[in-house]
Design a protein around this motif. Structure first.
Motif: not given
Lengths: 112, 112, 112, 112
Positions: C75-82
């Motif tokens: 998630a962090e790698k793709h700037n996604l908020d869990i």
């Protein structure tokens, strides 16, 4: 006796000697195949293409044997012939992936 | 020709007709086995033991065929005989799971 | 600092202290999640419903932590908020599984 | 209310509106995580490193959301805090993978 029958006999004898048939319902056999598949994949984890080809064949052999063992036991449970079902599936896939559309591409059939 | 050779021939011809050997490195074949295993497991998801035994055999047949196909292709790639490696693994497991300790229990070998 | 940020910081520091970012491409992170999932499933293998609920919470805790760790890193790698992506998915699933059709059944949306 | 609690509330309400708690035993939730992981992996199947980084973020987002949803539900079932268990696991891993031995290598702890 052909070799397939010999292997099925060895697998079911191993199972029955240990009274393990009680655990081998279809759902658990499928789960076992999946867990063994993950152990096969772990051999290649974090490795790039070249490194992945250089892993020890012995490791692949052992994990692949586990996947095949549970797959053969599931096939045996449902009276499925491992070769017939693969040949049948190839026919289905030949329609899903016609050579002229699928050649050289790894796209899934619904994207061809 | 025996049936195993016949199936390997059918699988590799299907692959080569589509120029797919380029995608079939060991890491991706292992991943494909794992993904197909998950599709097999999905048949049984949310089902209890009895419901799981009542799923259509046809579904099991198709997903198991996919697992076997990629397993056979990985074996072929590494010159492994699917039957020999299973027979070898049974010998290893016979030592890990001696009958007197393993009978009737589903414990892992390191807990026996 | 909120706890999610704190955890992401701890995970990325652990990774960077060991110079592991080079291994953490999306494909390998996804594979790691899958392998850790299999380890979680192994806890329940061969167990029936009741036995499965009696496994040690500590085991579930450790394997679930591994799944979450790699999921958070992806998630962090793709700037996604869990949290945002789960809330978005609930909206999609609410349309796929309307209450009046899905209530009390484990059928997949395409079988409702 | 913090966001984690908000998400757990949304997930359990979604579940309870559909009377699905009956299906969500630990074994099936773990299986669901594994199946969703395979769907995440399928995005990357047959792709090399560079191609794998170019997949649509939207696809990763949806599959990762499914993995997280079932992981959060399993955590909720066992009263585990998703952040605490990750922080605890980082401490365990810090001992298994000391910086001086693990730096720059993807070897497993038992091979370091």
């Amino acid at each position: 006796m052909d070799k397939y029958k010999e292997v099925i006999k060895a697998l079911t004898e191993f199972r029955d000697d240990r009274d393990w048939k009680q655990f081998h319902d279809s759902k658990n056999l499928a789960l076992a195949i999946s867990i063994e598949s993950a152990e096969l994949n772990e051999i290649f984890l974090w490795k790039n293409g070249e490194e992945a080809e250089n892993v020890k064949k012995e490791k692949i052999k052992e994990e692949l044997a586990d996947i095949l063992s549970f797959s053969f036991l599931l096939a045996e449970k449902h009276n499925l012939d491992i070769f017939d079902i693969v040949l049948d599936k190839i026919k289905i896939n030949a329609e899903k992936y016609p050579v002229d559309k699928a050649k050289g591409t790894a796209k899934k059939y619904d994207e061809l």
